[in-house]
Design a protein around this motif. Sequence first.
Motif, PDB file in Angstrom:
ATOM      1  N   ASP A 217      -8.296   6.007  12.251  1.00 13.51           N
ATOM      2  CA  ASP A 217      -9.457   5.393  11.602  1.00 13.51           C
ATOM      3  C   ASP A 217     -10.720   5.520  12.446  1.00 13.51           C
ATOM      4  O   ASP A 217     -11.779   5.027  12.059  1.00 13.51           O
ATOM      5  N   ASP A 218     -10.612   6.163  13.612  1.00 15.67           N
ATOM      6  CA  ASP A 218     -11.783   6.317  14.484  1.00 15.67           C
ATOM      7  C   ASP A 218     -12.475   7.639  14.168  1.00 15.67           C
ATOM      8  O   ASP A 218     -11.922   8.712  14.407  1.00 15.67           O
ATOM      9  N   PRO A 219     -13.693   7.571  13.589  1.00 14.43           N
ATOM     10  CA  PRO A 219     -14.323   8.813  13.105  1.00 14.43           C
ATOM     11  C   PRO A 219     -14.546   9.850  14.202  1.00 14.43           C
ATOM     12  O   PRO A 219     -14.316  11.045  13.989  1.00 14.43           O
ATOM     13  N   VAL A 220     -14.948   9.416  15.393  1.00  9.33           N
ATOM     14  CA  VAL A 220     -15.247  10.405  16.452  1.00  9.33           C
ATOM     15  C   VAL A 220     -13.977  11.132  16.883  1.00  9.33           C
ATOM     16  O   VAL A 220     -13.966  12.357  17.059  1.00  9.33           O
ATOM     17  N   THR A 221     -12.885  10.378  17.034  1.00 10.37           N
ATOM     18  CA  THR A 221     -11.607  11.014  17.395  1.00 10.37           C
ATOM     19  C   THR A 221     -11.228  12.052  16.341  1.00 10.37           C
ATOM     20  O   THR A 221     -10.886  13.193  16.663  1.00 10.37           O
ATOM     21  N   MET A 222     -11.318  11.671  15.068  1.00 13.19           N
ATOM     22  CA  MET A 222     -10.857  12.560  14.001  1.00 13.19           C
ATOM     23  C   MET A 222     -11.753  13.790  13.837  1.00 13.19           C
ATOM     24  O   MET A 222     -11.281  14.877  13.549  1.00 13.19           O
ATOM     25  N   GLN A 223     -13.070  13.609  14.060  1.00 12.91           N
ATOM     26  CA  GLN A 223     -13.982  14.757  13.940  1.00 12.91           C
ATOM     27  C   GLN A 223     -13.732  15.779  15.052  1.00 12.91           C
ATOM     28  O   GLN A 223     -14.074  16.946  14.915  1.00 12.91           O
ATOM     29  N   ASN A 224     -13.140  15.328  16.159  1.00 13.56           N
ATOM     30  CA  ASN A 224     -13.015  16.222  17.313  1.00 13.56           C
ATOM     31  C   ASN A 224     -11.606  16.707  17.604  1.00 13.56           C
ATOM     32  O   ASN A 224     -11.425  17.596  18.421  1.00 13.56           O
ATOM     33  N   LEU A 225     -10.611  16.124  16.922  1.00 14.00           N
ATOM     34  CA  LEU A 225      -9.213  16.524  17.160  1.00 14.00           C
ATOM     35  C   LEU A 225      -9.032  18.035  17.099  1.00 14.00           C
ATOM     36  O   LEU A 225      -8.347  18.623  17.923  1.00 14.00           O
ATOM     37  N   GLY A 226      -9.661  18.644  16.099  1.00 13.99           N
ATOM     38  CA  GLY A 226      -9.474  20.078  15.872  1.00 13.99           C
ATOM     39  C   GLY A 226     -10.152  20.980  16.890  1.00 13.99           C
ATOM     40  O   GLY A 226      -9.905  22.194  16.922  1.00 13.99           O
ATOM     41  N   HIS A 227     -11.005  20.386  17.749  1.00 12.61           N
ATOM     42  CA  HIS A 227     -11.736  21.220  18.727  1.00 12.61           C
ATOM     43  C   HIS A 227     -10.901  21.499  19.982  1.00 12.61           C
ATOM     44  O   HIS A 227     -11.339  22.198  20.873  1.00 12.61           O
ATOM     45  N   PHE A 228      -9.736  20.863  20.084  1.00 10.95           N
ATOM     46  CA  PHE A 228      -8.938  20.983  21.308  1.00 10.95           C
ATOM     47  C   PHE A 228      -7.554  21.515  20.972  1.00 10.95           C
ATOM     48  O   PHE A 228      -7.030  21.275  19.895  1.00 10.95           O
ATOM     49  N   THR A 229      -6.974  22.257  21.926  1.00 17.20           N
ATOM     50  CA  THR A 229      -5.605  22.723  21.752  1.00 17.20           C
ATOM     51  C   THR A 229      -4.685  21.612  22.225  1.00 17.20           C
ATOM     52  O   THR A 229      -4.629  21.327  23.421  1.00 17.20           O
ATOM     53  N   ILE A 230      -4.010  20.973  21.288  1.00 16.89           N
ATOM     54  CA  ILE A 230      -3.147  19.851  21.652  1.00 16.89           C
ATOM     55  C   ILE A 230      -1.706  20.233  21.338  1.00 16.89           C
ATOM     56  O   ILE A 230      -1.364  20.507  20.185  1.00 16.89           O
ATOM     57  N   LYS A 231      -0.867  20.299  22.379  1.00 17.89           N
ATOM     58  CA  LYS A 231       0.524  20.741  22.188  1.00 17.89           C
ATOM     59  C   LYS A 231       1.473  19.572  21.942  1.00 17.89           C
ATOM     60  O   LYS A 231       2.577  19.756  21.451  1.00 17.89           O
ATOM     61  N   SER A 232       1.039  18.346  22.333  1.00 20.16           N
ATOM     62  CA  SER A 232       1.958  17.211  22.275  1.00 20.16           C
ATOM     63  C   SER A 232       2.150  16.711  20.843  1.00 20.16           C
ATOM     64  O   SER A 232       1.425  17.095  19.925  1.00 20.16           O
ATOM     65  N   ASN A 233       3.139  15.842  20.681  1.00 21.22           N
ATOM     66  CA  ASN A 233       3.478  15.313  19.355  1.00 21.22           C
ATOM     67  C   ASN A 233       2.509  14.218  18.944  1.00 21.22           C
ATOM     68  O   ASN A 233       2.368  13.226  19.653  1.00 21.22           O
ATOM     69  N   PRO A 234       1.869  14.379  17.779  1.00 21.32           N
ATOM     70  CA  PRO A 234       0.890  13.376  17.350  1.00 21.32           C
ATOM     71  C   PRO A 234       1.556  12.122  16.788  1.00 21.32           C
ATOM     72  O   PRO A 234       2.490  12.209  15.990  1.00 21.32           O
ATOM     73  N   LEU A 235       1.085  10.966  17.222  1.00 16.06           N
ATOM     74  CA  LEU A 235       1.546   9.683  16.677  1.00 16.06           C
ATOM     75  C   LEU A 235       0.317   8.833  16.355  1.00 16.06           C
ATOM     76  O   LEU A 235      -0.134   8.037  17.180  1.00 16.06           O
ATOM     77  N   PRO A 236      -0.272   9.012  15.176  1.00 14.80           N
ATOM     78  CA  PRO A 236      -1.484   8.262  14.838  1.00 14.80           C
ATOM     79  C   PRO A 236      -1.188   6.820  14.423  1.00 14.80           C
ATOM     80  O   PRO A 236      -0.042   6.479  14.101  1.00 14.80           O
ATOM     81  N   PHE A 237      -2.219   5.982  14.467  1.00 19.66           N
ATOM     82  CA  PHE A 237      -2.098   4.637  13.888  1.00 19.66           C
ATOM     83  C   PHE A 237      -3.313   4.376  13.010  1.00 19.66           C
ATOM     84  O   PHE A 237      -4.402   4.894  13.273  1.00 19.66           O
ATOM     85  N   THR A 238      -3.103   3.594  11.940  1.00 17.49           N
ATOM     86  CA  THR A 238      -4.152   3.462  10.930  1.00 17.49           C
ATOM     87  C   THR A 238      -3.985   2.178  10.113  1.00 17.49           C
ATOM     88  O   THR A 238      -2.892   1.604  10.075  1.00 17.49           O
ATOM     89  N   MET A 239      -5.071   1.765   9.487  1.00 22.53           N
ATOM     90  CA  MET A 239      -4.985   0.675   8.512  1.00 22.53           C
ATOM     91  C   MET A 239      -5.313   1.186   7.112  1.00 22.53           C
ATOM     92  O   MET A 239      -5.425   0.399   6.178  1.00 22.53           O
ATOM     93  N   SER A 240      -5.516   2.500   6.979  1.00 20.92           N
ATOM     94  CA  SER A 240      -6.009   2.977   5.685  1.00 20.92           C
ATOM     95  C   SER A 240      -4.941   3.616   4.812  1.00 20.92           C
ATOM     96  O   SER A 240      -5.166   3.856   3.641  1.00 20.92           O
ATOM     97  N   ARG A 241      -3.750   3.912   5.351  1.00 20.13           N
ATOM     98  CA  ARG A 241      -2.704   4.501   4.493  1.00 20.13           C
ATOM     99  C   ARG A 241      -1.333   4.317   5.147  1.00 20.13           C
ATOM    100  O   ARG A 241      -1.243   3.986   6.328  1.00 20.13           O
ATOM    101  N   GLU A 242      -0.299   4.574   4.369  1.00 16.07           N
ATOM    102  CA  GLU A 242       1.061   4.567   4.929  1.00 16.07           C
ATOM    103  C   GLU A 242       1.316   5.917   5.567  1.00 16.07           C
ATOM    104  O   GLU A 242       1.014   6.946   4.976  1.00 16.07           O
ATOM    105  N   ILE A 243       1.892   5.934   6.774  1.00 16.27           N
ATOM    106  CA  ILE A 243       2.219   7.230   7.378  1.00 16.27           C
ATOM    107  C   ILE A 243       3.685   7.249   7.809  1.00 16.27           C
ATOM    108  O   ILE A 243       4.281   6.200   8.067  1.00 16.27           O
ATOM    109  N   ASN A 244       4.256   8.452   7.895  1.00 20.36           N
ATOM    110  CA  ASN A 244       5.682   8.584   8.223  1.00 20.36           C
ATOM    111  C   ASN A 244       5.948   8.495   9.715  1.00 20.36           C
ATOM    112  O   ASN A 244       7.013   8.061  10.138  1.00 20.36           O
TER     113      ASN A 244
END
Length: 446
Positions: A217-244
């Motif tokens: 839910d953090d706009p700056v984090t989400m706008q920039n995620l794609g600018h970096f090569t991230i190899k680790s496993n993503p585990l997001p947290f949010t209040m806007s939707r259900e996630i697996n």
Amino acid sequence: MSKRLVILGAGESGVGAAILGKQQGYEVFVSDGKAIKDNYREELESYNIPYEAGQHTEDKILDADEVMKSPGIPEKNELVKKIREKGIPVISEIELAYRHKGNSKIIGITGSNGKTTTTALVYHICKVGGLDAGLVGNIGYSFAKQVALDPKPLYVAEISSFQLDDIQTFRPDIAILTNITEDHLDRYDYQFRNYINSKFRIVENQTENDFFIYCEDDPVTMQNLGHFTIKSNPLPFTMSREINRGAFIQNGKMTIAASDEKIQMSIYDFALKGKHNQYNTMAAGIAGSTIGIRKEKIRDAVQTFESLEHRMEPVSTVRGVTFINDSKATNVNSTWYALESMEKPTILILGGVDKGNDYSLLSELVKEKVKAIVCMGTDNRKIHEAFQHEVAVMVNTGSAREAVQAAFHLANKGDIVLLSPACASFDLFKNYEDRGEQFKQAVREL
């Protein structure tokens, strides 16, 4: 030939690095441009570590194989420029600690806001879960010193952007990025981009065996995620939707799905109140689940956690006026979160060293919740300009005692006096702890 390690700055991180360096066979020299506190000087002497205070002897420093600089020293510093020109590698304390940590695991937490609370909560979850962990980094105890004197199988480390600026190989097994908002821009040439890059360095050495916990839910984090090569496993947290995978809150219930066990609990059972703390709790809960702590233990820890000193800390109620110490709010966003959770008319104490703050973020909340502003700093012009139309009463004060007395005078029964300065403390105080202590002392004297 032993490697020559020069350490700039003899505070908590500098002295810790010196002890670890000496233990690991480096030839260590510590240099601090100011006076060194007695306890740190005594530590250096007890380990026979050569040091200087109140000066920097350049030929001794520029003769280093490697320099560890304290996170408080900016790149603009003339000596740092000379070290860079000579091509001497500069590392941070967490880099040095990382190299010598052995097989221990690291949970590293960074972010503009919430990182101290999240770090403390992760540590609490680990302790309740029966793990032998060390609480290190920005939160008070040197990571390097812990590795040297009392190594642990797990380190829970709060990490600032300044510490990330000078890493080379540092790699946390679990990285948490709470959020990114404009902060410390004075150190990043007033370029938000530089600060964002700095925060994302926490994942740059991670592999596919590691985990990256971040706020969807953090706009700056989400706008920039794609600018970096991230190899680790993503585990997001949010209040806007259900996630697996990760965590979410819906209808007052938190669900964590990070390991085989799903964890669910009501947000009304959280010890920490306020929406921002629900985010911090999700992040910490995911970390606990990822390292294999049982769900009963995580639930228990989240319900029993006690909040931190200087972070929304209730001080006392005097004649119906409640005083809250949020001295740790050293940027505008922290103050925004504090105000957001206020439910009564508030007298806000603001001010200190401005780091390029944009106060307009606060104007809606100030208009809605604040009846008076008490400025506490050497230069309050920007605060007056920002809020002159939102608040009828603004007062200037030059100390914690004056600020508390002025606020008390302006308050009625049932009001809250909130110290949440949105600024660094170095104009009138040693640090935010000193500011908080002086505030509490002044309240006790009312």
